[in-house]
Enzyme design. Structure first.
Site, short mmCIF file in Angstrom:
data_model
loop_
_atom_site.label_atom_id
_atom_site.label_comp_id
_atom_site.label_asym_id
_atom_site.label_seq_id
_atom_site.Cartn_x
_atom_site.Cartn_y
_atom_site.Cartn_z
CD GLU A 292 46.04 42.29 14.10
OE1 GLU A 292 47.06 42.94 13.91
OE2 GLU A 292 45.80 41.73 15.18
CB THR A 434 40.63 45.02 21.16
OG1 THR A 434 40.86 45.88 22.26
CG2 THR A 434 41.89 44.27 20.83
CB CYS A 435 39.97 44.68 15.44
SG CYS A 435 38.82 46.07 15.46
CB ILE A 436 43.16 40.86 18.86
CG1 ILE A 436 42.27 40.76 20.10
CG2 ILE A 436 44.11 42.01 18.97
CD1 ILE A 436 43.01 40.44 21.34
#
Length: 638
Positions: A292, A434-436
Site C-alpha cells: 500500500e 498487513t501491507c502497509i
C-alpha cells in the site's frame, strides 16, 4: 477553533486571541477565543503575532468588545471595556539546599505494590446501632453478621494516648507491614530448536542432520497454486547469504518455521527451525507490487533492516516464495490473503517434516513462562492491528504457529478486542497480512519475537495480565465503536496501566488516539507507542495522550521503505515500561516538543540507564542510501 470553559480555565494565564470575527458590544466568552495549543503553528505560518501587551484569557472573560474585530486578533486593553487586573500569585520559596536545575525528563518513580485487602470478619450475635438525629430521629439496629457481609467493620477500641510526641513519618512507614507480591505461574510453552545450515531439493521433504530437503519445487508450487483461484503462478527460491544482493519483489512477510508437537499454541511443546525463515513476496499479473504505502522491492541487502524483531538476521537462509496474483487483485483483501495461503502450504509441508525429525536433532530448548505477580500494578498491552478490510487484515490463533489454517481474520471478528496470553503471542498466535509501508510494518516474525511482550513478562515490578489485539477499521463510526468496546472491556478488568501500540501511521492514528482516550478517561494510566517522527506525525490528539513513545529509527524521520526500520524494538519497549511505571508511581511526563527532535529519545534513554543501571542497546539506523531512483526521490523530497 473555539474553546470550552474547561479549556479556558486550564489556559487562564495564556494570551487571549479571538477565534473568529466578533461585533462591537460582544461580551467575551470562552467560545469566542482560539485554542492556545495551536498558537505555535499559527505563529509559524504567519497568521498570528502575539504582542507583549496581549491580555490573558482570565483577564478578558466577561469584558466587552469596543469595536468589531477580525479573527486571530490578540485582545488588548485598547479593544475591551471592563478589564480587571489579576493579581499575580507569589512564587513558592524553594529551600536553598534543594534548589537545582530542572532535569529534562522525570526519572521513573518507584511503584509500590498493591496492599492486600483484609477480609471482613463475621461477628455473630453482635449488632450495630446507628442514630440519625436529623428530621424526626431515626434509629437503625443491624445484626453484626449482616454488617460484616456488607463491609461494615466494628469500631476498634480506642488506642491509649501516648505520653510522648508522635513518631517521625519515616518510622511510621517502616512500621507498616510491607505488601507481599505473590508470583503465580499461569502457563508455559517450550520451544525445541533444530539447526538448519543447508537446504537442497530432492524426492521428498525431510530433515536430516542440519540439512532440510525440499521435494520438487515445480510440483509443490503447482499443487499450491491449484487451490487458489486468484493466484496465477508461484516460484520458490533458496536465498543463501551470498545471494543477498539479488533483486526481490516487495517483502510481504517474514515468518518463522515452527510446528506444534504437543498442545495448542501458547502451551505444550513447539519445534522451531533456526537458521532459516520463510519470506513471502509478490506482485499482481501486471507487475504491480502487493503493498500500500510504499514497497520494498530491490536488492535484499539494501531493503532490509537486518536484526529487527520482524526482519531476517544476517546469515539466515530464506525460503522465498514469489507469488503472482490476478491483475488488480493486489489492493483487495482476497488477493494478498491468497498469496499467504499458497505460501503457507509450502511451510506446512516443512512443518510435517519437522514433526517427524529425530529428537536427537534438538540442539537447545527454551521455556517461555507466563507469570502473574499478584500485588503489583496490573498492566495490559494493547496492540492495534490493521483491519481496514481492503488489503489490511491479520489472522488470529491458527492451529500451527504463524499458520493460516484455523485462524480467524480480525476483520471478520469486527475488529473487536481479542485477548491473547503472552505465551500465545510468542508462540505464533498471529499471522500478519498487513501491507502497509515496509519500514513500520510488523511482520509475523515481529509478533513471534515481540519485544514489548518479552520485556513486560520479565519486569518484576508489574503484573502483566495479557495482550489485547484490537483491529483498526476503515470507517470512523466503526473506529469509535471498537474503541468504546475496548474501553468498557478495560474498565471491567480493573487494571492500573496500559501500553497501546500501533504499526504504520495515518488512518489508524484516529482509533489509536481514541483507544488511549477511552482507557485514560477511566483513570487507567496509559502510554502510547507509534511511529511518528516527521512523516507519521499524529494529526489527532486528546488530553489523555500526554505519554507517547516514538519508535522511529529513520535518520530522516520518514517511511523510507526499508523493511522493519521503524518498528518497535527493545529500546522502545524499555522506554514504554519506564514511562508507564513513572505514571503509575505518581510521576509526571513533561510536555513533548512541538516538532520531532531525535535528541528527546536520546535524553530519555540516558535517564533510564542512569536510574535503572540497565544498558539499552540501540537499534541501528539505515546505513546507506538506497540506490533505486524511486527511493532516492523519497529522500530528496524530505
Amino acid at each position: 477553533m473555539s474553546i470550552t470553559a474547561e479549556t479556558a480555565k486550564e489556559h487562564a494565564k495564556d494570551p487571549a486571541v479571538l477565534c473568529c470575527r466578533a461585533e462591537a458590544g460582544k461580551v467575551i466568552a470562552p467560545d469566542d477565543l482560539e485554542d492556545p495549543a495551536i498558537f505555535p503553528d499559527l505563529e509559524d505560518s504567519g497568521l498570528l503575532e502575539l504582542p507583549e501587551n496581549a491580555l490573558t484569557i482570565e483577564q478578558v472573560l466577561g469584558t466587552t468588545l469596543k469595536e468589531t474585530t477580525d479573527a486571530l486578533i490578540p485582545l488588548t486593553k485598547e479593544l475591551l471595556d471592563g478589564v480587571v487586573e489579576v493579581a499575580e500569585e507569589a512564587p513558592e520559596e524553594v529551600p536553598a539546599e534543594t534548589a537545582s536545575e530542572e532535569a529534562p525528563v522525570e526519572a521513573p518513580a518507584p511503584i509500590a505494590p498493591v496492599a492486600p485487602v483484609a477480609p471482613v470478619a463475621q461477628f455473630g450475635g453482635q449488632t450495630i446501632k446507628i442514630h440519625i438525629a436529623e428530621g424526626r430521629g431515626i434509629d437503625l439496629e443491624v445484626p453484626m453478621s449482616v454488617a460484616g457481609q456488607v463491609g461494615v467493620a466494628p469500631a476498634a477500641p480506642a488506642a491509649p494516648v501516648a505520653p510522648t510526641t508522635p513518631a517521625p513519618a519515616e518510622q511510621a512507614e517502616a512500621a507498616a507491614p510491607e505488601a507481599k507480591v505473590e508470583e503465580k505461574v499461569i502457563r508455559s510453552v517450550r520451544h525445541d530448536h533444530l539447526k538448519i545450515d543447508k537446504i537442497v531439493f530432492g524426492e521428498e521433504t525431510k530433515i536430516e542432520g542440519t540439512t532440510l530437503t525440499l521435494r520438487n519445487m515445480e510440483e509443490m508450487c503447482a499443487e499450491a497454486v491449484e487451490l487458489e483461484k486468484l493466484v496465477e503462478s508461484m516460484t520458490l527460491e533458496i536465498i543463501t547469504p551470498d545471494k543477498y544482493s539479488e533483486y526481490s519483489e516487495t517483502i510481504m512477510d517474514v515468518q518463522p518455521i515452527a510446528t506444534k508437537v504437543e498442545g495448542d499454541i501458547g502451551h505444550g511443546i513447539t519445534r522451531v527451525l533456526d537458521g532459516v525463515v520463510m519470506v513471502v513476496t509478490g506482485t499482481d499479473a501486471n507487475g504491480v507490487q502487493i503493498g500500500e504505502f510504499g514497497s520494498s522491492e530491490g536488492e535484499l541487502d539494501r531493503n532490509i533492516m537486518w536484526g529487527r524483531p520482524g526482519a531476517p538476521e544476517k546469515g539466515e537462509i530464506f525460503i522465498k516464495t514469489q507469488v503472482t496474483i490476478r491483475e488488480h487483485a493486489n489492493m483487495e483483501r482476497p488477493g494478498p490473503l491468497a498469496a499467504h495461503h499458497v505460501s503457507d502450504l509450502i511451510t506446512q509441508e516443512i512443518r510435517e517434516a519437522l514433526k517427524k525429525a529425530d529428537d536427537s536433532l534438538v540442539v537447545n530448548s527454551e521455556e517461555i513462562v507466563q507469570k502473574r505477580r499478584i500485588g503489583n500494578k496490573k498492566v495490559l498491552i494493547v496492540k492495534e492491528i490493521m483491519g481496514q478490510g481492503a488489503m489490511h487484515d491479520n489472522l488470529i490463533m491458527p492451529i500451527e504457529p504463524v499458520g493460516t489454517l484455523g485462524a480467524k481474520p480480525n476483520v471478520d471478528l469486527g475488529n473487536l478486542p481479542i485477548m491473547l496470553a503472552p505465551t500465545e503471542v510468542l508462540d505464533g498466535g498471529l499471522h500478519a497480512l498487513t501491507c502497509i509501508g515496509p519500514a513500520s510494518k510488523e511482520t509475523s516474525r515481529h509478533y513471534w519475537r515481540e519485544p514489548l511482550v518479552k520485556e513486560a513478562m520479565a519486569d518484576e515490578e508489574i503484573d502483566l495480565v495479557g495482550v489485547m489485539f484490537v483491529g483498526s477499521p476503515q470507517a470512523n463510526t466503526e473506529k469509535y465503536y471498537v474503541s468504546k468496546r475496548l474501553g468498557m472491556t478495560i474498565e471491567a478488568m480493573d487494571i492500573d496501566g496500559a501500553i497501546v501500540t500501533t504499526e504504520g501511521f495515518g488512518n489508524n492514528h484516529i482509533d489509536f488516539a481514541s483507544h488511549i482516550e477511552e482507557i485514560g478517561k477511566r483513570g487507567v494510566k496509559v502510554v502510547g507507542d507509534s511511529y511518528s517522527a516527521v512523516q507519521g506525525a499524529l494529526v489527532v490528539g486528546n488530553s489523555e495522550m500526554g505519554a507517547m513513545v516514538d519508535n522511529n529509527k529513520s535518520k530522516q524521520g520518514i517511511e523510507n521503505e526499508i523493511l522493519s526500520n521503524n518498528t518497535l524494538c527493545q529500546e522502545d519497549a524499555i522506554r514504554d515500561l519506564a514511562m508507564l511505571k513513572t505514571l503509575m508511581g505518581g510521576g509526571e511526563i513533561k510536555t513533548a516538543e512541538r516538532k520531532w527532535n531525535p535528541n528527546v529519545k536520546a535524553n530519555n534513554i540516558e535517564i533510564i540507564e542512569k536510574t535503572t543501571g540497565k544498558k539499552i542497546n540501540l537499534a541501528e539506523n539505515e546505513q546507506v542510501l538506497p540506490k533505486s531512483k524511486k527511493r532516492q526521490e523519497i529522500y530528496e523530497k524530505d
